[in-house]
Design a protein around this motif. Structure first.
Motif, PDB file in Angstrom:
ATOM      1  N   ALA A  74      33.790  -0.671-110.109  1.00  0.00           N
ATOM      2  CA  ALA A  74      33.092  -1.945-110.322  1.00  0.00           C
ATOM      3  C   ALA A  74      33.828  -2.775-111.367  1.00  0.00           C
ATOM      4  O   ALA A  74      34.030  -3.985-111.191  1.00  0.00           O
ATOM      5  CB  ALA A  74      31.656  -1.685-110.764  1.00  0.00           C
ATOM      6  N   GLY A  75      34.243  -2.126-112.458  1.00  0.00           N
ATOM      7  CA  GLY A  75      34.973  -2.840-113.499  1.00  0.00           C
ATOM      8  C   GLY A  75      36.305  -3.356-113.007  1.00  0.00           C
ATOM      9  O   GLY A  75      36.685  -4.504-113.285  1.00  0.00           O
ATOM     10  N   SER A  77      37.181  -4.051-109.908  1.00  0.00           N
ATOM     11  CA  SER A  77      36.967  -5.118-108.930  1.00  0.00           C
ATOM     12  C   SER A  77      36.744  -6.454-109.635  1.00  0.00           C
ATOM     13  O   SER A  77      37.331  -7.479-109.268  1.00  0.00           O
ATOM     14  CB  SER A  77      35.772  -4.793-108.032  1.00  0.00           C
ATOM     15  N   ALA A  78      35.891  -6.428-110.653  1.00  0.00           N
ATOM     16  CA  ALA A  78      35.637  -7.649-111.418  1.00  0.00           C
ATOM     17  C   ALA A  78      36.889  -8.100-112.157  1.00  0.00           C
ATOM     18  O   ALA A  78      37.223  -9.298-112.197  1.00  0.00           O
ATOM     19  CB  ALA A  78      34.494  -7.416-112.410  1.00  0.00           C
ATOM     20  N   ARG A  81      39.671  -9.518-109.776  1.00  0.00           N
ATOM     21  CA  ARG A  81      39.260 -10.845-109.295  1.00  0.00           C
ATOM     22  C   ARG A  81      39.431 -11.880-110.395  1.00  0.00           C
ATOM     23  O   ARG A  81      39.899 -13.001-110.147  1.00  0.00           O
ATOM     24  CB  ARG A  81      37.811 -10.798-108.817  1.00  0.00           C
ATOM     25  N   ALA A  82      39.084 -11.492-111.611  1.00  0.00           N
ATOM     26  CA  ALA A  82      39.255 -12.405-112.743  1.00  0.00           C
ATOM     27  C   ALA A  82      40.733 -12.715-112.972  1.00  0.00           C
ATOM     28  O   ALA A  82      41.109 -13.863-113.242  1.00  0.00           O
ATOM     29  CB  ALA A  82      38.647 -11.787-114.008  1.00  0.00           C
ATOM     30  N   SER A 148      36.007 -16.558-114.222  1.00  0.00           N
ATOM     31  CA  SER A 148      36.909 -15.473-114.620  1.00  0.00           C
ATOM     32  C   SER A 148      36.467 -14.840-115.933  1.00  0.00           C
ATOM     33  O   SER A 148      36.601 -13.630-116.129  1.00  0.00           O
ATOM     34  CB  SER A 148      38.351 -15.989-114.739  1.00  0.00           C
ATOM     35  N   LEU A 151      33.463 -12.628-115.164  1.00  0.00           N
ATOM     36  CA  LEU A 151      33.944 -11.404-114.515  1.00  0.00           C
ATOM     37  C   LEU A 151      34.642 -10.485-115.517  1.00  0.00           C
ATOM     38  O   LEU A 151      34.518  -9.260-115.436  1.00  0.00           O
ATOM     39  CB  LEU A 151      34.911 -11.765-113.385  1.00  0.00           C
ATOM     40  N   ALA A 154      32.025  -8.639-117.413  1.00  0.00           N
ATOM     41  CA  ALA A 154      31.483  -7.576-116.564  1.00  0.00           C
ATOM     42  C   ALA A 154      32.475  -6.416-116.466  1.00  0.00           C
ATOM     43  O   ALA A 154      32.081  -5.238-116.506  1.00  0.00           O
ATOM     44  CB  ALA A 154      31.181  -8.125-115.168  1.00  0.00           C
ATOM     45  N   ALA A 155      33.761  -6.740-116.353  1.00  0.00           N
ATOM     46  CA  ALA A 155      34.793  -5.702-116.293  1.00  0.00           C
ATOM     47  C   ALA A 155      34.803  -4.878-117.571  1.00  0.00           C
ATOM     48  O   ALA A 155      34.947  -3.652-117.532  1.00  0.00           O
ATOM     49  CB  ALA A 155      36.162  -6.336-116.059  1.00  0.00           C
TER      50      ALA A 155
END
Length: 283
Positions: A74-75, A77-78, A81-82, A148, A151, A154-155
């Motif tokens: 999950a981290g 992925s975020a 993407r960022a 970004s 995200l 979140a990462a």
């Protein structure tokens, strides 16, 4: 000292993997990039544990390792993407501040770093934040930049949670912790990758898939060094050392992409490295 050395090795490899993976994520869907990375590392670790012939650790260690895989994917992925939509040298340090979570958990759990190492921890965290700050003078997509940053935060939460769970899982067995974290994360990201390709995402060539597999092995090396380091030293110190990866990412971006390393970035690198020296000198 060995624990810090392994932690630093993990940060160097993570910085390299994040730089390479972040670049690929600007061309190909993030789930596709991560799925191939996870597949290559999963295959390698399955072969290793099968050849070694030792069974998995206790159920609590298994659950922690499975959980580490979920929060880790999950981290990532975020984070990827960022990196794909934002400024790499802003995203990386924000994500790395997730190290605060394992530091807090370590201190609550009884870590006693002492005054010298405490000063080193503080300097390293400050250096992590400063190392990649950039005065963005060029026009940019404000919406994408804001997303970004969200995200990246979140990462950071995902990475911090991974540090904590992987440390416990590795106390049972490092190799099994790596296998199980891939076992839980790969099916999810593979499914999302297939959906992304079905919806028209750019399909990577065989050569690109091989490159992504190689990046996955670099990431696996980073995870191994961190997991092993966490069995040798205090969580709070090892996690900070492993979180110095923005320094590598910034230096690669400056050397290979021509990104300017501003005065505050140079200061951040110096501060972070000073912190590492104090952490190591603290015992």
């Amino acid at each position: 000292m060995a624990a810090i050395a392994f932690g630093l090795a993990s940060s160097a490899l993570w910085g390299l993997a994040d730089y390479l993976g972040g670049l690929k994520s600007r061309t190909f869907p993030v789930p596709v990039v991560l799925a191939m990375m996870y597949l290559s590392s999963l295959v390698v670790m399955l072969v290793f544990v099968t050849a070694r012939g030792e069974g998995p650790p206790s159920s609590s260690h298994v659950l922690a390792s499975l959980g580490a895989g979920l929060v880790g994917i999950a981290g990532l992925s975020a984070f990827y993407r960022a990196l794909a939509i934002g400024t790499m040298s802003i995203v990386a340090p924000i994500a790395s501040t997730g190290v605060a979570l394992p530091v807090i958990v370590g201190l609550i759990g009884g870590d006693r770093p002492g005054p010298v190492r405490s000063a080193g921890l503080a300097l390293a965290v400050v250096g992590i934040v400063l190392a990649s700050r950039e005065d963005d003078e060029a026009p940019s997509d404000a919406g994408a930049q804001r997303l970004s940053i969200v995200l990246a935060i979140a990462a950071g939460l995902g990475f911090g949670s991974y540090f904590v769970l992987a440390e416990y899982g590795s106390s049972g067995d490092v190799a099994w912790a790596l296998v199980l974290s891939r076992v839980s994360g790969f099916p999810i990201i593979a499914l999302v990758a297939l959906l992304a390709l079905h919806r028209g995402g750019t399909r990577p060539t065989v050569a690109v898939l091989a490159t992504l597999a190689g990046i996955g092995l670099i990431d696996l090396g980073a995870n191994y060094f961190y997991n092993h380091a966490s069995t040798l030293g205090e969580l709070s110190s090892v996690a900070v050392a492993a979180s110095l990866y923005p320094v590598t990412t910034v230096m690669l971006a400056a050397l290979l992409l021509g990104e300017r390393v501003h005065g505050v970035q140079r200061a951040g690198v110096i501060v972070a490295l000073t912190g590492v020296v104090l952490i190591a000198a603290g015992g």
